[in-house]
Design an enzyme around this catalytic site. Structure first.
Site, mmCIF file in Angstrom:
data_model
loop_
_atom_site.group_PDB
_atom_site.id
_atom_site.type_symbol
_atom_site.label_atom_id
_atom_site.label_comp_id
_atom_site.label_asym_id
_atom_site.label_seq_id
_atom_site.Cartn_x
_atom_site.Cartn_y
_atom_site.Cartn_z
ATOM 1 N N LYS A 46 0.832 -1.213 0.000
ATOM 2 C CA LYS A 46 0.000 0.000 0.000
ATOM 3 C C LYS A 46 0.866 1.263 0.000
ATOM 4 O O LYS A 46 0.672 2.150 -0.833
ATOM 5 C CB LYS A 46 -0.898 0.018 1.246
ATOM 6 C CG LYS A 46 -1.601 1.345 1.450
ATOM 7 C CD LYS A 46 -2.488 1.350 2.670
ATOM 8 C CE LYS A 46 -1.800 1.674 3.967
ATOM 9 N NZ LYS A 46 -1.475 3.091 4.209
ATOM 10 N N ASN A 47 1.815 1.328 0.929
ATOM 11 C CA ASN A 47 2.560 2.585 1.066
ATOM 12 C C ASN A 47 3.470 2.854 -0.127
ATOM 13 O O ASN A 47 3.758 4.012 -0.434
ATOM 14 C CB ASN A 47 3.347 2.592 2.380
ATOM 15 C CG ASN A 47 2.417 2.735 3.579
ATOM 16 O OD1 ASN A 47 1.219 3.010 3.417
ATOM 17 N ND2 ASN A 47 2.948 2.531 4.778
ATOM 18 N N CYS A 140 -5.733 13.105 12.586
ATOM 19 C CA CYS A 140 -5.914 11.712 12.215
ATOM 20 C C CYS A 140 -6.009 10.917 13.496
ATOM 21 O O CYS A 140 -5.523 11.354 14.533
ATOM 22 C CB CYS A 140 -4.704 11.313 11.381
ATOM 23 S SG CYS A 140 -4.295 9.613 11.399
ATOM 24 N N ARG A 145 0.164 14.317 13.242
ATOM 25 C CA ARG A 145 0.808 14.113 11.942
ATOM 26 C C ARG A 145 0.979 15.413 11.155
ATOM 27 O O ARG A 145 0.357 15.616 10.106
ATOM 28 C CB ARG A 145 0.032 13.070 11.134
ATOM 29 C CG ARG A 145 -0.076 11.756 11.877
ATOM 30 C CD ARG A 145 -0.784 10.706 11.101
ATOM 31 N NE ARG A 145 0.109 10.009 10.183
ATOM 32 C CZ ARG A 145 -0.247 8.917 9.514
ATOM 33 N NH1 ARG A 145 -1.449 8.432 9.635
ATOM 34 N NH2 ARG A 145 0.597 8.323 8.703
ATOM 35 N N ASP A 333 3.424 0.138 12.179
ATOM 36 C CA ASP A 333 2.268 -0.437 11.482
ATOM 37 C C ASP A 333 2.016 -1.900 11.862
ATOM 38 O O ASP A 333 1.030 -2.491 11.412
ATOM 39 C CB ASP A 333 2.451 -0.322 9.956
ATOM 40 C CG ASP A 333 2.247 1.101 9.467
ATOM 41 O OD1 ASP A 333 1.797 1.944 10.254
ATOM 42 O OD2 ASP A 333 2.551 1.373 8.283
ATOM 43 N N ARG A 425 -9.258 0.401 3.823
ATOM 44 C CA ARG A 425 -8.242 1.360 3.364
ATOM 45 C C ARG A 425 -6.975 0.618 2.963
ATOM 46 O O ARG A 425 -6.313 1.034 2.011
ATOM 47 C CB ARG A 425 -7.878 2.323 4.504
ATOM 48 C CG ARG A 425 -8.831 3.472 4.713
ATOM 49 C CD ARG A 425 -8.216 4.439 5.701
ATOM 50 N NE ARG A 425 -6.817 4.648 5.348
ATOM 51 C CZ ARG A 425 -5.822 4.823 6.214
ATOM 52 N NH1 ARG A 425 -6.052 4.851 7.497
ATOM 53 N NH2 ARG A 425 -4.580 4.993 5.794
HETATM 54 C C1 UD1 Z 1 4.108 6.587 6.710
HETATM 55 C C2 UD1 Z 1 3.216 5.433 6.379
HETATM 56 C C3 UD1 Z 1 2.526 4.910 7.635
HETATM 57 C C4 UD1 Z 1 3.556 4.596 8.718
HETATM 58 C C5 UD1 Z 1 4.492 5.779 8.946
HETATM 59 C C6 UD1 Z 1 5.641 5.467 9.890
HETATM 60 C C7 UD1 Z 1 2.537 5.965 4.123
HETATM 61 C C8 UD1 Z 1 1.438 6.312 3.207
HETATM 62 N N1 UD1 Z 1 2.223 5.868 5.430
HETATM 63 O O1 UD1 Z 1 3.285 7.631 7.206
HETATM 64 O O2 UD1 Z 1 1.817 3.724 7.278
HETATM 65 O O3 UD1 Z 1 2.898 4.316 9.932
HETATM 66 O O4 UD1 Z 1 5.071 6.192 7.689
HETATM 67 O O5 UD1 Z 1 6.347 4.371 9.435
HETATM 68 O O6 UD1 Z 1 3.644 5.721 3.701
HETATM 69 N N2 UD1 Z 1 6.190 14.109 11.416
HETATM 70 C C9 UD1 Z 1 6.404 15.423 11.761
HETATM 71 N N3 UD1 Z 1 6.473 16.355 10.749
HETATM 72 C C10 UD1 Z 1 6.355 16.029 9.432
HETATM 73 C C11 UD1 Z 1 6.146 14.657 9.095
HETATM 74 C C12 UD1 Z 1 6.065 13.734 10.116
HETATM 75 O O7 UD1 Z 1 6.512 15.759 12.926
HETATM 76 O O8 UD1 Z 1 6.444 16.906 8.561
HETATM 77 C C13 UD1 Z 1 6.072 13.091 12.500
HETATM 78 C C14 UD1 Z 1 4.689 12.435 12.540
HETATM 79 O O9 UD1 Z 1 3.767 13.225 13.253
HETATM 80 C C15 UD1 Z 1 4.978 11.119 13.216
HETATM 81 C C16 UD1 Z 1 6.387 10.788 12.714
HETATM 82 O O10 UD1 Z 1 6.940 12.010 12.218
HETATM 83 O O11 UD1 Z 1 4.980 11.263 14.597
HETATM 84 C C17 UD1 Z 1 6.428 9.737 11.612
HETATM 85 O O12 UD1 Z 1 5.652 10.172 10.536
HETATM 86 P P1 UD1 Z 1 5.999 9.818 9.024
HETATM 87 O O13 UD1 Z 1 7.198 8.948 8.957
HETATM 88 O O14 UD1 Z 1 6.019 11.077 8.247
HETATM 89 O O15 UD1 Z 1 4.725 8.982 8.614
HETATM 90 P P2 UD1 Z 1 3.860 9.113 7.306
HETATM 91 O O16 UD1 Z 1 4.746 9.389 6.146
HETATM 92 O O17 UD1 Z 1 2.701 9.994 7.557
#
Ligand code: UD1
Length: 458
Positions: A46-47, A140, A145, A333, A425
């Site tokens: 998915k990701n 979310c 996030r 996950d 999803r």
């Molecule tokens: C992706 C995955 C999700 C997985 C996650 C962590 C996809 C579509 N989803 O989500 O399934 O659980 O990685 O492995 O690929 N953060 C910030 N600022 C930012 C971005 C992130 O503070 O600009 C924080 C988030 O709030 C969270 C942490 O970083 O606490 C990890 O988030 P991130 O790695 O970005 O996850 P996603 O890319 O949203």
């Protein structure tokens, strides 16, 4: 000034969604004490699929993606690309994306708010058009996030970014072709999404971009491989430093998405909790290292059978401690699914969730089934019990829904699971695959026995 969007001038073709179930209205009935047996075919990740669909926006020619899972998130991402004027056509597991003409730089709020990964289009749209307008994805169920790392990285690459009434407006100023500029970007946290957004943006930038403290998840590497197959120059994906040398233009590609390591992990846990011997393929065993190590700690064996197949050998279950971390650490996950497993493992386990701040909401639902779990901050202390009992429960997020299915397979009696829009999803035909292994699991349209969200305390 941000240029006005041109209207979409051609018809939109949405991916085929006919065989997707109606998650919102239906419930799952699971009869427990199942014994599973046989083989599971694992779908595309998915990701990876979501990031690669966004990456297809970089390409002014046709992209053919293979091994694309049938999921609601993929459907929504398809709708977002369609709303930009991109043509999509789905044929089984193949998805053709023709982004030769992007008629819109603005993504609609109604769609982006339903799928956080759709925010990642900001990088490729900005790189292609010099302007991108994407709504903030919003809160979310598993935490705030934010997208600050995405935004800061784009600013370092020369983008002007304004956030106005919930809309992130990003544009490249200057005359001629509006190209982002290569930059050195250190991510405060190895965010998967920020790494992907910035890597995509950098493929068409002027000069070299270095992303330090980059996410190392296999899906980041898959996206990098996809971009490289289109002619991008990317080194170091899969390590903590990614170097991208911008190119003028990318070209058509035919690319197959990697197998879903979270789906594979979920089936391994389902096998472990039901003391069943099952095999899975295709998988990339290296992507499952942390999950397999924890399964071994719990008392089951996972043996590789050839390069892309694994077999689970059951054993008696014992407690272990888990801390979620960025890859190659234990994946957040898989946290909820392992919590379900540890409820029936002998002894006390501690799960520490470090990636998201609000990802323990499944505790209340597992407790309804007789689990003994206490939460202290981001720690869940799980005391193994001898049995779970079927109960009406509500899925609180995607992986929590899988955890409830896993618990239900091992429980005494019938469990009714509501909130299946979460499950749909991210799991490709989960109940069908489980039924093929011998599980007694059925989706029904409506169920008066199922609790409402309020009754379930979700
Ligand atoms: C992706 C995955 C999700 C997985 C996650 C962590 C996809 C579509 N989803 O989500 O399934 O659980 O990685 O492995 O690929 N953060 C910030 N600022 C930012 C971005 C992130 O503070 O600009 C924080 C988030 O709030 C969270 C942490 O970083 O606490 C990890 O988030 P991130 O790695 O970005 O996850 P996603 O890319 O949203």
């Amino acid at each position: 000034m941000i240029p006005e969007d041109r209207p979409i001038t051609h018809s939109l073709s949405l991916p085929d969604t006919q065989s997707l179930p109606e998650g919102d209205k239906s419930v799952l009935h699971v009869w427990g004490k199942a014994s599973l047996q046989g083989h599971v075919k694992i779908s595309g990740a998915k990701n990876s699929a979501l990031a690669i669909m966004a990456g297809a926006l970089l390409c002014p020619q046709d992209c053919r993606l293979r091994n694309v899972p049938l999921l609601m998130d993929v459907q929504r991402m398809g709708q977002i690309l369609s709303s930009l004027g991109v043509k999509l056509e789905r044929d089984g597991d193949d998805l053709n994306i023709d982004a030769s003409h992007i008629g819109q730089s603005k993504a609609p709020y109604e769609l982006v708010s339903q799928l956080r990964a759709s925010f990642f289009i900001i990088g490729p749209v900005l790189a292609r058009l010099g302007v991108a307008r994407v709504p903030l994805p919003g809160g979310c169920a598993i935490g705030a996030r934010p997208v600050d790392l995405h935004v800061r990285g784009l600013q370092l690459m020369g983008a002007e970014v304004q956030i106005d009434r919930g809309m992130v407006n990003a544009y490249v100023t200057g005359g001629g072709r509006k190209r982002l500029k290569g930059a050195r970007i250190y991510l405060d946290y190895p965010s998967v999404g920020a790494t992907e957004t910035l890597m995509m943006a950098a493929t068409l930038a002027d000069g070299e971009t270095i992303i330090e403290n980059a996410a190392q998840e296999p899906e980041v590497t898959d996206l990098a491989n996809f971009c490289r197959a289109m002619g991008a120059k990317i080194r170091g994906a899969g390590t903590n430093t990614i170097v991208i040398s911008g190119v003028e233009r990318l070209h058509s590609v035919d690319y197959s998405i990697i197998p879903d390591r979270v789906e594979a992990g979920t089936f391994l846990v389902a096998g472990a909790i039901t003391h069943s011997e099952i095999s899975l393929s295709p998988v990339i065993p290296d992507h499952l290292t942390a999950v397999i190590a924890k399964l071994r700690d719990v008392g089951v064996k996972v043996v590789t059978e050839g390069p892309n197949s694994v077999r689970l050998i059951p054993g008696s279950l014992k407690a272990t401690d888990i801390e979620t971390l960025p890859y190659p650490g234990f994946p957040t996950d898989m946290q909820a699914q392992f919590m379900a497993l540890l409820t029936l493992s002998e002894g006390d386990s501690i799960i520490t969730e470090t990636v998201f701040e609000n990802r323990l909401r499944h505790v209340a639902e597992l407790s309804r089934m007789g689990a003994d779990i206490r939460v202290k901050g981001n720690n869940a202390i799980i005391r193994g019990v001898s049995m779970l009992s079927g109960a009406p429960v509500v899925a609180t997020d995607l992986r929590a829904s899988a955890a409830l299915v896993i618990a239900a397979l091992a429980a005494e009696g019938k469990t009714t699971i509501q909130g299946l829009h979460h499950l749909d999803r991210g799991y490709d035909r989960l109940e069908l695959k489980l039924r093929q292994l011998g599980a007694n699991i059925h989706r029904v349209k409506d169920d008066s026995e199922a609790p409402t969200e309020v009754e379930a305390g979700a």
